[in-house]
Design a protein around this motif. Structure first.
Motif, PDB file in Angstrom:
ATOM      1  N   TYR A 140       0.454  -1.080   0.488  1.00 36.70           N
ATOM      2  CA  TYR A 140      -0.165  -0.130   0.114  1.00 36.70           C
ATOM      3  C   TYR A 140       0.719   1.879  -0.077  1.00 36.70           C
ATOM      4  O   TYR A 140       0.575   2.069  -0.862  1.00 36.70           O
ATOM      5  N   ALA A 141       2.001   1.246   0.815  1.00 33.50           N
ATOM      6  CA  ALA A 141       2.619   2.513   1.080  1.00 33.50           C
ATOM      7  C   ALA A 141       3.284   2.670  -0.320  1.00 33.50           C
ATOM      8  O   ALA A 141       3.987   3.531  -0.805  1.00 33.50           O
ATOM      9  N   ILE A 142       3.884   1.426  -1.178  1.00 32.44           N
ATOM     10  CA  ILE A 142       4.564   1.840  -2.236  1.00 32.44           C
ATOM     11  C   ILE A 142       3.962   2.457  -3.798  1.00 32.44           C
ATOM     12  O   ILE A 142       4.201   3.235  -4.083  1.00 32.44           O
ATOM     13  N   PHE A 143       2.282   2.078  -3.355  1.00 25.23           N
ATOM     14  CA  PHE A 143       1.912   2.456  -4.520  1.00 25.23           C
ATOM     15  C   PHE A 143       1.713   4.053  -3.740  1.00 25.23           C
ATOM     16  O   PHE A 143       1.290   4.946  -4.905  1.00 25.23           O
ATOM     17  N   LEU A 144       0.965   4.219  -2.626  1.00 27.17           N
ATOM     18  CA  LEU A 144       1.079   5.430  -2.681  1.00 27.17           C
ATOM     19  C   LEU A 144       2.056   6.711  -3.185  1.00 27.17           C
ATOM     20  O   LEU A 144       1.985   7.228  -4.094  1.00 27.17           O
ATOM     21  N   ILE A 145       3.792   6.443  -2.764  1.00 30.20           N
ATOM     22  CA  ILE A 145       4.680   6.644  -2.923  1.00 30.20           C
ATOM     23  C   ILE A 145       5.221   6.695  -4.759  1.00 30.20           C
ATOM     24  O   ILE A 145       4.600   7.668  -4.962  1.00 30.20           O
ATOM     25  N   ALA A 146       4.387   6.012  -5.636  1.00 28.55           N
ATOM     26  CA  ALA A 146       4.406   6.077  -6.512  1.00 28.55           C
ATOM     27  C   ALA A 146       2.845   6.431  -7.547  1.00 28.55           C
ATOM     28  O   ALA A 146       3.148   7.720  -8.713  1.00 28.55           O
ATOM     29  N   ALA A 168       6.432  21.800   4.454  1.00 26.39           N
ATOM     30  CA  ALA A 168       6.292  20.407   5.419  1.00 26.39           C
ATOM     31  C   ALA A 168       6.433  18.971   4.744  1.00 26.39           C
ATOM     32  O   ALA A 168       6.082  18.479   3.411  1.00 26.39           O
ATOM     33  N   LEU A 169       7.346  17.874   4.259  1.00 26.63           N
ATOM     34  CA  LEU A 169       7.854  16.540   4.324  1.00 26.63           C
ATOM     35  C   LEU A 169       8.068  15.061   5.688  1.00 26.63           C
ATOM     36  O   LEU A 169       8.121  16.123   7.062  1.00 26.63           O
ATOM     37  N   GLY A 170       8.137  14.155   4.859  1.00 22.98           N
ATOM     38  CA  GLY A 170       8.209  13.223   6.090  1.00 22.98           C
ATOM     39  C   GLY A 170       7.560  12.064   5.792  1.00 22.98           C
ATOM     40  O   GLY A 170       7.366  12.055   4.154  1.00 22.98           O
ATOM     41  N   PRO A 171       8.038  11.370   6.422  1.00 24.77           N
ATOM     42  CA  PRO A 171       7.405   9.452   5.984  1.00 24.77           C
ATOM     43  C   PRO A 171       6.528   9.400   6.143  1.00 24.77           C
ATOM     44  O   PRO A 171       5.769   8.510   6.933  1.00 24.77           O
ATOM     45  N   VAL A 172       5.501  10.034   4.886  1.00 21.85           N
ATOM     46  CA  VAL A 172       3.671  10.387   4.904  1.00 21.85           C
ATOM     47  C   VAL A 172       3.229   8.964   5.237  1.00 21.85           C
ATOM     48  O   VAL A 172       2.206   8.464   4.873  1.00 21.85           O
ATOM     49  N   ALA A 173       3.755   8.514   3.523  1.00 18.18           N
ATOM     50  CA  ALA A 173       3.483   7.171   2.940  1.00 18.18           C
ATOM     51  C   ALA A 173       2.808   5.640   3.964  1.00 18.18           C
ATOM     52  O   ALA A 173       2.111   5.227   3.888  1.00 18.18           O
ATOM     53  N   ASN A 211      -3.119  12.637  -0.300  1.00 14.27           N
ATOM     54  CA  ASN A 211      -4.361  11.640  -0.758  1.00 14.27           C
ATOM     55  C   ASN A 211      -4.358  12.739  -1.969  1.00 14.27           C
ATOM     56  O   ASN A 211      -4.842  13.763  -2.099  1.00 14.27           O
ATOM     57  N   PRO A 212      -3.496  11.967  -3.158  1.00 19.08           N
ATOM     58  CA  PRO A 212      -2.715  13.383  -3.804  1.00 19.08           C
ATOM     59  C   PRO A 212      -4.541  13.270  -5.879  1.00 19.08           C
ATOM     60  O   PRO A 212      -4.372  14.246  -5.922  1.00 19.08           O
ATOM     61  N   ASN A 213      -5.062  12.054  -5.421  1.00 16.31           N
ATOM     62  CA  ASN A 213      -5.996  12.115  -6.591  1.00 16.31           C
ATOM     63  C   ASN A 213      -7.286  11.327  -6.513  1.00 16.31           C
ATOM     64  O   ASN A 213      -7.161  10.705  -4.833  1.00 16.31           O
ATOM     65  N   ALA A 214      -7.857  10.907  -7.522  1.00 14.32           N
ATOM     66  CA  ALA A 214      -9.453  10.962  -7.060  1.00 14.32           C
ATOM     67  C   ALA A 214      -8.759   8.883  -6.790  1.00 14.32           C
ATOM     68  O   ALA A 214      -9.769   8.101  -6.601  1.00 14.32           O
ATOM     69  N   THR A 266      -6.259   7.679  -5.355  1.00 12.72           N
ATOM     70  CA  THR A 266      -5.689   7.263  -3.885  1.00 12.72           C
ATOM     71  C   THR A 266      -6.966   7.463  -2.987  1.00 12.72           C
ATOM     72  O   THR A 266      -7.062   6.818  -2.335  1.00 12.72           O
ATOM     73  N   ASN A 267      -8.011   8.419  -3.398  1.00 14.24           N
ATOM     74  CA  ASN A 267      -9.367   8.721  -2.641  1.00 14.24           C
ATOM     75  C   ASN A 267      -9.583   7.407  -2.703  1.00 14.24           C
ATOM     76  O   ASN A 267     -10.495   6.722  -1.530  1.00 14.24           O
ATOM     77  N   LEU A 268      -9.981   6.728  -3.495  1.00 10.67           N
ATOM     78  CA  LEU A 268     -11.161   5.551  -3.525  1.00 10.67           C
ATOM     79  C   LEU A 268     -10.685   4.143  -3.256  1.00 10.67           C
ATOM     80  O   LEU A 268     -10.814   3.955  -2.402  1.00 10.67           O
ATOM     81  N   VAL A 269      -9.055   4.413  -2.958  1.00 15.22           N
ATOM     82  CA  VAL A 269      -8.026   2.848  -2.478  1.00 15.22           C
ATOM     83  C   VAL A 269      -8.205   3.148  -1.306  1.00 15.22           C
ATOM     84  O   VAL A 269      -8.250   2.740  -0.144  1.00 15.22           O
TER      85      VAL A 269
END
Length: 567
Positions: free
Chosen positions: A189-195, A219-224, A250-253, A255-258
Motif C-alpha cells: 500500500y505504501a509503495i502504491f502511495l509513493i508511486a 513540510a515533508l516526512g515519512p508520510v506514505a 491523498n493526491p488524486n481520485a 488514491t481517494n478510492l483506494v
C-alpha cells in the motif's frame, strides 16, 4: 446528485463485496492458527519474537487473563508514547527542531493513539518530529488495530467453542495479525502511495518557488508509510493537519478510492471470518447485509443534502451543491462518501471538513459514531460491537417466541444480556455527560467558534468522536486546551476499554457453554426478518438514545438554515 456520483458509490460497494471472501479466508487462517503462504518468510520472525519474549503461543488464556494482558500491553504503550512526546525536543529525528509536547497535550495524544481514536488537537506538520510520528504514533496504528482484530477473534471463539474456559492467546493473536495481515498489506500500500506522489522521506521540509515567484516551505516526512496503516487500521490520524484533504496524503481520485476501500476492507472481511468460525456462513452474510443497508441509507442522506446545497446561499442567489470545505479534485460525491465511510468505521480520516457540511449532511457522520460505529466499524471493534447488538436482538426475539434466546448455537441468558447492555450504555452516558459538562462550563464554552445549535454540534461531535474512538472533528471546536485535552482523553479511554471488558466477559461465558442446536421453535438468525430486526435494534438503541441531542444540534441548525438564520 449525479449518475457519476451514484456510480462511484455502487462501484465502491461492489469492490468491497468482491474482497470480502478472500480477506475473510486469510483472516480465518490467522484466527485458527493455520499457516499462510507468508509463514515461509515471516515464520522465523514470529518464532524469534516468542523466544525473545518468553511467550508460548500455544498457551491458552481465559477471558480475565486475556483482558489483563491486553490492558497491560496498552498501558505500557501509552506511557512509552507519552515519554516520546514529552522528550521530543531532545531526541533525534527532529530536523525542524520542535520542542517537547506539553503535559496535557501529550496525555491526550498518547491516549488517542493507544485507543485507535487518533484525535488530533494539534497540527502534525508543525508540532511533531519525524521520530514522534514514526515511533510514537505509527507503532500504535499497527498495534491498536491488531488489538481490535484480536479482540474480535476472542469473541468469535466464545461463540465457536464448546465447554471450554479459554478464548485464545492475546500475544499470539496480536503478533500474527501484525505480521501476516497488517504489515504485508501496508508495504504494498505504501509503495502504491509513493508511486502516486505521497512523500516518504526523513527530510523535514523542502523550499520551492511558486508560479508567482514566491518562496514557500513545504513540510515533508515519512508520510506514505503512516498513511497506509492509518487507513487500513482505521486509525485516521493525519501526518498533516488537513489530513486526507492534503495532496501529500491523498493526491488524486484513485488514491481517494483506494483509501476508502482500505478503511472498510478488513471490516467486510471479518463478517465472513465470523461466519466461518461459527460454522454457518449465512450468519456472517446476514450481519454484513444489515451493516451495508444502514451504511447506504446514511450515504444517501449525506449525498442528497450536500448535493442540494446550503439553503441560505440559495436565498442569496448562489445555486448549486455545497462545496464549502471540500476539495475540487474530489467533489461532492466522493467527499460525501468518504465522510460516511470514515465515521461508519472508527477511522476519522477526512478528505473534507465535516464542520462545513450542511446541517443534515453533517448529522449522518455524527449519528454513525453515536450508533457505536458498528456499521462496518473499526477493524475488529466494528464486528464485536455489532455482535453486542445481535445479542440484544436475539433477546428481543426470544421474548417474542417465548423461549430462551439462542444465537449460533449458544443460549443467550441474563448474564450475556446484562453485559451487552452495560457495554452499549457506556457510549451515551459518557458522550451526553461530557457534552453537558462542556456546555455549561466556561472552559467548555470557550471551545466552539460558532454559537447556537452549530456550536453545540461542535461540542457534541467532539465527545461523540472521542468516546466512539473515531477521531474526526467538527473543525470549529478549539480542543487544544487543558480542559478538552483532559476531558476528551478520559472519554477516549473509557469509550475503548469499558466496552472491551464486558465483551470479553461475554466471550468467556459463551465459550464455556454447551452447543444448543436450533429447533423448529428457534428464531431464525439468517434471513430477512433477522436482518431487519438487527437494523431496527441498532437504530432504536443508538438513534433514539441521541435524538434529544441531535434535536438541539444538527436538526435545530437545519431549521435555522431553512429560515435563513446563520449562527
Amino acid at each position: 446528485m449525479t449518475f457519476q456520483g451514484w456510480l462511484l458509490i455502487i462501484a465502491f460497494v461492489a469492490i468491497l463485496l468482491a474482497l470480502t471472501k478472500p480477506l475473510g479466508k486469510w483472516m480465518y487462517a490467522l484466527y485458527a492458527g493455520e499457516r499462510t503462504p507468508l509463514h515461509r518468510i515471516l515464520g522465523p520472525v514470529e518464532a524469534g519474537f516468542y523466544r525473545l519474549s518468553g511467550i508460548d503461543p500455544n498457551e491458552e488464556q481465559g477471558w480475565r487473563r486475556y483482558a489483563v494482558h491486553m490492558l497491560i500491553f496498552n498501558v505500557v504503550l501509552l506511557l512509552f508514547t507519552y515519554v516520546i512526546l514529552r522528550l521530543q525536543g531532545v531526541l533525534p529525528g527532529n530536523p525542524l527542531g520542535y520542542a517537547g509536547v506539553g503535559s496535557d497535550g501529550a496525555f491526550n495524544t498518547a491516549i488517542s493513539f493507544t485507543t485507535n481514536t487518533n484525535w488530533q488537537w494539534y497540527s502534525g506538520e508543525a508540532t511533531l518530529s519525524n521520530l514522534s510520528q514514526m515511533l510514537g504514533l505509527t507503532i500504535h496504528n499497527f498495534l491498536s488495530a491488531a488489538t481490535g482484530i484480536a479482540l474480535a477473534f476472542a469473541l468469535f471463539r466464545g461463540f465457536a467453542r464448546r465447554e471450554m474456559k479459554t478464548i485464545g492467546n492475546f500475544w499470539a493473536d496480536v503478533t500474527r495479525i501484525t505480521l501476516y495481515l497488517l504489515l504485508p498489506i501496508c508495504v504494498v500500500y505504501a509503495i502504491f502511495l509513493i508511486a502516486n506522489g505521497v512523500p516518504q522521506t526523513l527530510a523535514g521540509s523542502v523550499d520551492i518557488s511558486t508560479l508567482e515567484g514566491v518562496k514557500q516551505t513545504l513540510a515533508l516526512g515519512p508520510v506514505a508509510s503512516q498513511e497506509a496503516i492509518k487507513m487500513l487500521g482505521t486509525n485516521g490520524g493525519g501526518f498533516f493537519n488537513a489530513n486526507s484533504a492534503h495532496p501529500f496524503e491523498n493526491p488524486n481520485a484513485v488514491t481517494n478510492l483506494v483509501q476508502m476501500l482500505s478503511i472498510f476492507a478488513i471490516g467486510f472481511g471479518l463478517t465472513w471470518t465470523f461466519g466461518k468460525a461459527v460454522g454457518n456462513q449465512r450468519q456472517g452474510w446476514a450481519i454484513l447485509a444489515a451493516m451495508v443497508t444502514i451504511f447506504l441509507a446514511g450515504v444517501t442522506v449525506t449525498y442528497w443534502q450536500e448535493a442540494a446545497g446550503n439553503p441560505i446561499l440559495h436565498q442569496l442567489g448562489a445555486a448549486g451543491g455545497n462545496m464549502e470545505g471540500k476539495e475540487v479534485r474530489f467533489g461532492i460525491a466522493a467527499s460525501s462518501l468518504f465522510a460516511v465511510v470514515t465515521t461508519a468505521a472508527s477511522c476519522g480520516a477526512v478528505n473534507a471538513m465535516h464542520d462545513s457540511f450542511t446541517a443534515l449532511g453533517g448529522m449522518i457522520p455524527l449519528l454513525n459514531i453515536q450508533l457505536g460505529e458498528v456499521v462496518i466499524g473499526g477493524v475488529g471493534a466494528g464486528i464485536y460491537g455489532f455482535l453486542l447488538f445481535a445479542i440484544l436482538a436475539v433477546f428481543v426475539a426470544g421474548l417474542m417466541v417465548g423461549r430462551t434466546p439462542e444465537y449460533v448455537g449458544k443460549k443467550i441468558e441474563a448474564r450475556e444480556v446484562k453485559l451487552a447492555v452495560l457495554a452499549i450504555a457506556v457510549l451515551p452516558l459518557i458522550i451526553l455527560g461530557g457534552t453537558a459538562i462542556a456546555s455549561v462550563t466556561e472552559a467548555g464554552l470557550a471551545g466552539p467558534l460558532n454559537k447556537g445549535p452549530h456550536g453545540f454540534s461542535e461540542i457534541l461531535y467532539g465527545f461523540t468522536s472521542a468516546v466512539g474512538n473515531n477521531g474526526s472533528a467538527f473543525a470549529g471546536l478549539t480542543a487544544g486546551t487543558p480542559f478538552y485535552n483532559g476531558m476528551l482523553g478520559v472519554a477516549m479511554w473509557l469509550g475503548r476499554f469499558f466496552i472491551i471488558i464486558p465483551m470479553l466477559a461475554i466471550a468467556g461465558g459463551l465459550a464455556a457453554k454447551k452447543y444448543t442446536p436450533a429447533t423448529a421453535g428457534s428464531f431464525p438468525t439468517t434471513g430477512l426478518l433477522w436482518t431487519g430486526l438487527l437494523i431496527g435494534i441498532v437504530l432504536i438503541v443508538g438513534g433514539l438514545t441521541f435524538l434529544p441531542s441531535l434535536a438541539l444540534g444538527p436538526i435545530a441548525d437545519h431549521l435555522a438554515m431553512i429560515n435563513g438564520q446563520l449562527f
